[in-house]
Design a protein around this motif. Structure first.
Motif, PDB file in Angstrom:
ATOM      1  N   ALA A  33      -8.858  -3.284   0.086  1.00 19.40           N
ATOM      2  CA  ALA A  33      -7.483  -3.123  -0.633  1.00 19.40           C
ATOM      3  C   ALA A  33      -6.370  -2.848   0.356  1.00 19.40           C
ATOM      4  O   ALA A  33      -6.486  -1.891   1.199  1.00 19.40           O
ATOM      5  CB  ALA A  33      -7.151  -2.054  -2.038  1.00 19.40           C
ATOM      6  N   ILE A  34      -5.244  -3.262  -0.319  1.00 24.24           N
ATOM      7  CA  ILE A  34      -3.762  -3.644   0.290  1.00 24.24           C
ATOM      8  C   ILE A  34      -2.852  -3.339  -0.183  1.00 24.24           C
ATOM      9  O   ILE A  34      -2.864  -3.360  -0.898  1.00 24.24           O
ATOM     10  CB  ILE A  34      -3.128  -4.726   1.701  1.00 24.24           C
ATOM     11  N   PHE A  35      -2.464  -1.787   0.055  1.00 23.57           N
ATOM     12  CA  PHE A  35      -0.779  -1.207   0.043  1.00 23.57           C
ATOM     13  C   PHE A  35       0.000  -2.099   0.557  1.00 23.57           C
ATOM     14  O   PHE A  35       0.004  -1.013   1.730  1.00 23.57           O
ATOM     15  CB  PHE A  35      -1.402   0.379   0.103  1.00 23.57           C
ATOM     16  N   LEU A  36       0.879  -2.466   0.260  1.00 20.59           N
ATOM     17  CA  LEU A  36       1.970  -2.557   0.917  1.00 20.59           C
ATOM     18  C   LEU A  36       3.464  -1.594   0.711  1.00 20.59           C
ATOM     19  O   LEU A  36       3.436  -1.759  -0.502  1.00 20.59           O
ATOM     20  CB  LEU A  36       2.472  -4.174   0.778  1.00 20.59           C
ATOM     21  N   ALA A  37       4.256  -1.582   1.210  1.00 18.98           N
ATOM     22  CA  ALA A  37       5.673  -1.396   1.187  1.00 18.98           C
ATOM     23  C   ALA A  37       6.613  -1.314  -0.002  1.00 18.98           C
ATOM     24  O   ALA A  37       7.479  -0.746  -0.371  1.00 18.98           O
ATOM     25  CB  ALA A  37       5.876  -0.471   2.599  1.00 18.98           C
ATOM     26  N   ASN A  38       6.426  -3.064   0.248  1.00 19.77           N
ATOM     27  CA  ASN A  38       7.551  -3.678  -0.750  1.00 19.77           C
ATOM     28  C   ASN A  38       6.691  -5.091  -1.437  1.00 19.77           C
ATOM     29  O   ASN A  38       5.780  -4.961  -0.575  1.00 19.77           O
ATOM     30  CB  ASN A  38       8.604  -3.724  -0.508  1.00 19.77           C
ATOM     31  N   ASP A  39       7.173  -5.123  -2.577  1.00 17.91           N
ATOM     32  CA  ASP A  39       6.210  -6.174  -3.368  1.00 17.91           C
ATOM     33  C   ASP A  39       6.540  -7.888  -2.608  1.00 17.91           C
ATOM     34  O   ASP A  39       6.083  -8.681  -2.032  1.00 17.91           O
ATOM     35  CB  ASP A  39       6.930  -7.246  -4.634  1.00 17.91           C
ATOM     36  N   VAL A  40       7.954  -7.713  -1.777  1.00 18.86           N
ATOM     37  CA  VAL A  40       8.659  -9.019  -0.928  1.00 18.86           C
ATOM     38  C   VAL A  40       7.170  -9.687   0.769  1.00 18.86           C
ATOM     39  O   VAL A  40       6.623  -9.882   0.720  1.00 18.86           O
ATOM     40  CB  VAL A  40       9.554  -8.682  -0.192  1.00 18.86           C
ATOM     41  N   MET A  41       6.603  -8.281   0.667  1.00 18.88           N
ATOM     42  CA  MET A  41       5.575  -8.347   1.784  1.00 18.88           C
ATOM     43  C   MET A  41       4.227  -8.379   0.787  1.00 18.88           C
ATOM     44  O   MET A  41       3.188  -9.038   2.044  1.00 18.88           O
ATOM     45  CB  MET A  41       5.826  -7.549   2.348  1.00 18.88           C
ATOM     46  N   ALA A  42       3.684  -8.196  -0.018  1.00 15.92           N
ATOM     47  CA  ALA A  42       3.288  -7.958  -0.810  1.00 15.92           C
ATOM     48  C   ALA A  42       2.704  -9.602  -1.229  1.00 15.92           C
ATOM     49  O   ALA A  42       1.347  -9.671  -0.593  1.00 15.92           O
ATOM     50  CB  ALA A  42       2.497  -7.312  -2.260  1.00 15.92           C
ATOM     51  N   VAL A  43       3.334 -10.008  -1.377  1.00 16.91           N
ATOM     52  CA  VAL A  43       3.661 -12.187  -1.471  1.00 16.91           C
ATOM     53  C   VAL A  43       3.109 -12.548  -0.155  1.00 16.91           C
ATOM     54  O   VAL A  43       2.020 -13.452  -0.462  1.00 16.91           O
ATOM     55  CB  VAL A  43       4.497 -11.912  -2.108  1.00 16.91           C
ATOM     56  N   GLY A  44       3.456 -11.802   1.081  1.00 17.20           N
ATOM     57  CA  GLY A  44       2.886 -12.679   2.092  1.00 17.20           C
ATOM     58  C   GLY A  44       1.530 -12.150   2.270  1.00 17.20           C
ATOM     59  O   GLY A  44       0.896 -13.113   2.701  1.00 17.20           O
TER      60      GLY A  44
END
Lengths: 337, 337
Positions: A243-254
């Motif tokens: 699992a990966i938790f990203l600091a924002n959605d924009v990064m999560a899309v990447g």
DNA sequence: GGGAATTTCGTAACCGGTTTCGTAACCGTT
DNA sequence: AACGGTTACGAAACCGGTTACGAAATTCCC
């Protein structure tokens, strides 16, 4: 040449003073005279020069600055920030204030303030400025409100969410799904993002799970590309996270893209969680699990607080808004091997 | 109280006139005197009041307005528009102009102009205003530049791409892939979007393909949700299209989602093409085939043209920028049944 | 009908700059 | 010594508004 108050006065056969009285709805003017002047004002669609006004009454330009980092690209391309902008601009518009965009290079924003172009600032993404911008603003006693928590000091006003709580919601969700190797990707650029990052560690510790520093990545920027590259790096490992938790959605899309390119499936192989809940989060494939923060309301609130500061009203130095975990398709139970 | 030019003059033992000369780098002042005054200016970090300046020299406030439709939500949530905004603001910033955000409700933008708050406007999304905004601006001779072609008249200045060419690139691409039932989804709100839509029909006719009006949908708004809903509607048909051309990327993202929800695959069953090439286009799944238009440059160019108009420089009334078809993963050959 | 109170309005100063025009001081010539 | 030409600077008007203050005109009251 444009029409002036003097010209209106001349045509009405009165003095500038009287016209001024009418314009500002002041007493001491005969109803008949008022009507005659009003007629002329409407006829010429006369609008008093805002600058002359601001300079004569020693006061309000009615302008507020939105301070934007010099490296503006990531701000304008992140729907979270543009939603905050929308909130700020809408609130100011409704309250009769005008919004100026100000880039924070060098110290020119101070010039803008000293030249009376603005009465105060809303800080958009305070983590990305030069370190001393806050000190400068404070030292010169410039009114400002930040849209994010900058430090623990009580001397500055901000609106933010409880980032720690938001992060905990994410982590509890992932842990409940059985994940043990949970990565975090994000830039700890200011207090609020540090809190978000800390929640990752705190949650692991709380549940007695091991904290693996190699699963915490700190990219240079917060862009989609950064999220993509960081996730690809993680997935190339022999023992990638589940699992990966990203600091924002924009990064999560990447990140989702990178995971898929690396031959893994989301969420079957790897779960992904973002932060912000940008409009596109529910349209990407798979739909993105994320923490919703009220971006638009954040902007409105910051603007409102700044206006109240300018009006010398006493207000609390910070405002904390609610967050909500939005579970969508990018998270699922850990793969049982 | 703030420092003024009079105070500087008093402390330097000279007149306001001399200080003004120094501030504006004018001749007729002794080098020694100039130095003494400069020292005081630096000591107090004196910045002349911009409003007093604007009012005394009968000219430039150095402020320009970015006119935004009242329904601002879709503008702020479409990365194409925010990129244009970034271009406008960057160019103005570099040229020493200030940018004010102006919402175009009622006629208050005219007030903002008459009050001298701005010298002119850049129009962001001119299709979404009240019909008469252009007429009003023209009638009152307000300088403005549009970031999109509004009409065929020569009386207005704008920056745009060749929308017909862009549309043709898309259609030729799809037709070359064997598609015959190609849908178009988009709101023909102004000349440039009408051109985009017309290219759909023109290309079909050019290749001797049938034009089916039921494959052309005109949603109320240009949002992701609209693209989603329109595409879902199309896919529920007994004989759905094999390709969908959407007026912008934001809608295309919604369309891809709807197609997938309807049980079809992109691009195996249905090809999708957007327009704009927003940053996220290369990160959605599948990656989006689209027409790249230089959003940032469009903004910069519009700002530059407006400044030149204000400086009374003769400029062409329009500027056409290049487009480019970006083929990615959302388009493929038509399914052979 | 006369004095006071009230209504209505104008004069002039002011806000912080710019600009026009005049002039004193200095210079070099003859 | 008288003259013309620079150089350096200031007084005052001005930009388009606001505001303190005073005063004329009207109304009120006894």
């Amino acid at each position: 040449m444009n029409i002036t108050i003097g010209e209106i006065a001349r045509q009405a056969g009165v003095s500038k003073t009287t016209v001024s009285r009418v314009l500002n709805n002041k007493p001491d003017v005969d109803p008949a005279t008022r009507e005659k002047i009003m007629a002329l004002i409407n006829e010429y669609n006369f609008q008093p020069n805002a600058f002359a006004k601001a300079i004569s009454r020693q006061s309000s330009s009615q302008h507020i600055g939105l301070l934007i980092p010099h490296k503006a690209e990531y701000v304008f391309s992140n729907a979270f920030y543009t939603e905050v902008m929308r909130g700020v601009s809408t609130e100011l518009d409704e309250q009769g204030y005008y919004l100026m965009l100000c880039y924070a290079h060098d110290v020119n924003y101070m010039d803008i303030y000293h030249q009376k172009r603005v009465e105060g600032f809303v800080l958009l993404s305070p983590g990305s400025y030069n370190k001393n911008i806050i000190e400068t603003l404070n030292a010169e006693e410039v009114p400002f409100v930040s849209t994010s928590k900058i430090s623990e000091q009580e001397t500055m006003t901000y609106v933010d969410i409880d980032n720690h709580q938001g992060g905990m919601l994410v982590m509890e969700h992932l842990i409940a799904l059985g994940h043990r190797r949970i990565a975090y990707i994000g830039k700890p650029s200011l207090t609020s993002s540090i809190e978000r990052m800390n929640s990752h560690r705190v949650a692991l510790e709380k549940h007695g799970l091991p904290y693996d520093p190699s699963l915490v990545l700190v990219p240079e920027t917060s862009s989609t590309e950064s999220g993509h590259d960081a996730a690809r790096f993680l997935m190339q490992d022999d023992n990638p996270p589940t699992a990966i938790f990203l600091a924002n959605d924009v990064m999560a899309v990447g990140a989702i893209k990178a995971i898929q390119e690396s031959g893994f499936r989301v969420p079957e192989d790897v779960s992904v969680v973002g932060f912000d809940d940008i409009p596109l989060a529910m349209y990407v494939n798979p739909t993105l699990t994320t923490v919703r923060q009220p971006a638009y309301e954040k902007g409105r609130c910051a603007a409102r607080m700044l206006i109240e500061i300018l009006q010398k009203k006493p207000i609390p130095h910070c405002q904390i808004m609610d967050v909500e975990l939005i579970v969508r398709g990018s998270t699922g139970p850990v793969k049982t091997t």
